[in-house]
Design an enzyme around this catalytic site. Structure first.
Site, PDB file in Angstrom:
ATOM      1  N   LYS A  31       0.820  -1.215   0.000  1.00  0.00           N
ATOM      2  CA  LYS A  31       0.000   0.000   0.000  1.00  0.00           C
ATOM      3  C   LYS A  31       0.860   1.273   0.000  1.00  0.00           C
ATOM      4  CE  LYS A  31      -4.056  -2.228   2.068  1.00  0.00           C
ATOM      5  NZ  LYS A  31      -5.107  -2.131   3.114  1.00  0.00           N
TER       6      LYS A  31
ATOM      7  N   TYR B 247     -12.310  -1.507  -4.238  1.00  0.00           N
ATOM      8  CA  TYR B 247     -12.866  -1.789  -2.910  1.00  0.00           C
ATOM      9  C   TYR B 247     -14.397  -1.717  -2.902  1.00  0.00           C
ATOM     10  CZ  TYR B 247      -8.367  -1.954  -0.439  1.00  0.00           C
ATOM     11  OH  TYR B 247      -7.123  -2.308   0.021  1.00  0.00           O
TER      12      TYR B 247
ATOM     13  N   ASN C  49      -2.292  -0.166   6.676  1.00  0.00           N
ATOM     14  CA  ASN C  49      -1.761  -1.408   7.253  1.00  0.00           C
ATOM     15  C   ASN C  49      -0.807  -2.150   6.312  1.00  0.00           C
ATOM     16  OD1 ASN C  49      -3.689  -2.206   5.458  1.00  0.00           O
ATOM     17  ND2 ASN C  49      -4.951  -3.328   6.914  1.00  0.00           N
TER      18      ASN C  49
ATOM     19  N   HIS D 126      -2.208  -5.484   1.201  1.00  0.00           N
ATOM     20  CA  HIS D 126      -3.505  -6.103   0.898  1.00  0.00           C
ATOM     21  C   HIS D 126      -3.259  -7.502   0.373  1.00  0.00           C
ATOM     22  CE1 HIS D 126      -7.460  -6.824  -0.975  1.00  0.00           C
ATOM     23  NE2 HIS D 126      -6.763  -7.346  -1.970  1.00  0.00           N
TER      24      HIS D 126
ATOM     25  N   GLU E 122      -9.356  -9.842  -8.602  1.00  0.00           N
ATOM     26  CA  GLU E 122      -8.359  -8.808  -8.277  1.00  0.00           C
ATOM     27  C   GLU E 122      -7.120  -8.915  -9.166  1.00  0.00           C
ATOM     28  OE1 GLU E 122      -9.700  -8.261  -3.588  1.00  0.00           O
ATOM     29  OE2 GLU E 122      -7.698  -9.069  -4.042  1.00  0.00           O
TER      30      GLU E 122
HETATM   31  P1  IDP Z   1      -8.248  -7.079   5.008  1.00  0.00           P
HETATM   32  O1  IDP Z   1      -7.405  -6.083   4.225  1.00  0.00           O
HETATM   33  O2  IDP Z   1      -7.494  -7.653   6.175  1.00  0.00           O
HETATM   34  O3  IDP Z   1      -8.875  -8.139   4.128  1.00  0.00           O
HETATM   35  P2  IDP Z   1     -10.863  -5.786   5.119  1.00  0.00           P
HETATM   36  O4  IDP Z   1     -11.860  -5.947   6.214  1.00  0.00           O
HETATM   37  O5  IDP Z   1     -11.146  -6.463   3.810  1.00  0.00           O
HETATM   38  O6  IDP Z   1      -9.428  -6.232   5.692  1.00  0.00           O
HETATM   39  O7  IDP Z   1     -10.699  -4.226   4.876  1.00  0.00           O
HETATM   40  C1  IDP Z   1     -10.051  -3.739   3.716  1.00  0.00           C
HETATM   41  C2  IDP Z   1      -9.149  -2.606   4.115  1.00  0.00           C
HETATM   42  O8  IDP Z   1      -9.932  -1.542   4.637  1.00  0.00           O
HETATM   43  C3  IDP Z   1      -8.162  -2.915   5.243  1.00  0.00           C
HETATM   44  O9  IDP Z   1      -6.989  -3.571   4.803  1.00  0.00           O
HETATM   45  C4  IDP Z   1      -7.868  -1.543   5.790  1.00  0.00           C
HETATM   46  O10 IDP Z   1      -6.958  -0.820   4.956  1.00  0.00           O
HETATM   47  C5  IDP Z   1      -9.235  -0.887   5.689  1.00  0.00           C
HETATM   48  N1  IDP Z   1     -10.003  -1.049   6.937  1.00  0.00           N
HETATM   49  C6  IDP Z   1     -10.580  -2.176   7.437  1.00  0.00           C
HETATM   50  N2  IDP Z   1     -11.199  -1.948   8.588  1.00  0.00           N
HETATM   51  C7  IDP Z   1     -11.032  -0.628   8.841  1.00  0.00           C
HETATM   52  C8  IDP Z   1     -11.460   0.235   9.925  1.00  0.00           C
HETATM   53  O11 IDP Z   1     -12.128  -0.177  10.869  1.00  0.00           O
HETATM   54  N3  IDP Z   1     -11.089   1.549   9.827  1.00  0.00           N
HETATM   55  C9  IDP Z   1     -10.357   2.036   8.787  1.00  0.00           C
HETATM   56  N4  IDP Z   1      -9.938   1.268   7.764  1.00  0.00           N
HETATM   57  C10 IDP Z   1     -10.270  -0.042   7.798  1.00  0.00           C
HETATM   58 MG    MG Z   2     -10.274  -7.892   2.629  1.00  0.00          MG
END
Ligand code: IDP
Ligand code: MG
Length: 141
Positions: free
Chosen positions: A9, A49, A112, A115, A126
């Site tokens: 990212k 997304y 984070n 992805h 994807e």
């Molecule tokens: P993942 O990336 O672990 O699969 P997902 O639930 O699919 O997690 O969420 C996609 C992305 O959205 C996450 O990687 C993160 O960047 C963002 N995200 C997820 N939950 C939150 C939140 O509670 N606050 C802000 N951003 C979030």
């Molecule tokens: Mg996800």
């Protein structure tokens, strides 16, 4: 052999972590079969997304994902989808296991570092979002 999409990212690319993150995958036996540095504009980030469109963080997430270059790759290996997610760790870096990418380099639950696709169908969609078939090298080549 399974394939999955990985994205390093924007904040991790900006911090110069491409090599460190890729080496985690390679050391775990996942093979890079396609890769490029690219960039999502807001509209493409929203499209990528789309499944999260109703989530409260959708606008912020798609803003963030379009702030700078990202490094996308296709990783191949046995159980690549689950292994990639294991190596990344939990979505929230604060809850991610020691030694995972998100624990070591994630900034917060949104920024984070990485992805990874979550299922065979999403992985296929994807991968096709970023790569044409001729941009992907077959295993061992
Ligand atoms: P993942 O990336 O672990 O699969 P997902 O639930 O699919 O997690 O969420 C996609 C992305 O959205 C996450 O990687 C993160 O960047 C963002 N995200 C997820 N939950 C939150 C939140 O509670 N606050 C802000 N951003 C979030
Ligand atoms: Mg996800």
């Amino acid at each position: 052999m399974e394939r999955t999409l990985s994205i390093i990212k924007p904040e991790a690319v900006a911090r110069g972590l491409i090599g460190d993150i890729l080496s985690r995958f390679e050391h775990a036996g996942l093979k890079v079969v396609a890769a490029k540095l690219t960039r999502l504009d807001k509209q493409r980030a929203e499209s990528f997304y789309d499944v999260h469109r109703e989530r409260p963080f959708f606008n912020s997430l798609t803003d963030y994902m379009s702030t700078g270059p990202i490094f996308v790759s296709v990783l191949e290996g046995d159980g690549a989808i689950a292994r990639n997610r294991e190596i990344m760790g939990a979505t929230d870096p604060a809850k991610a296991a020691p030694g995972t990418i998100r624990k070591d380099w994630g900034t917060n639950v949104e920024e984070n570092a990485a992805h990874g696709s979550d299922a065979p169908e999403t992985a296929a969609a994807e991968i096709a979002f970023f790569f044409t078939a001729d941009e992907i090298q077959s295993s061992g080549s």
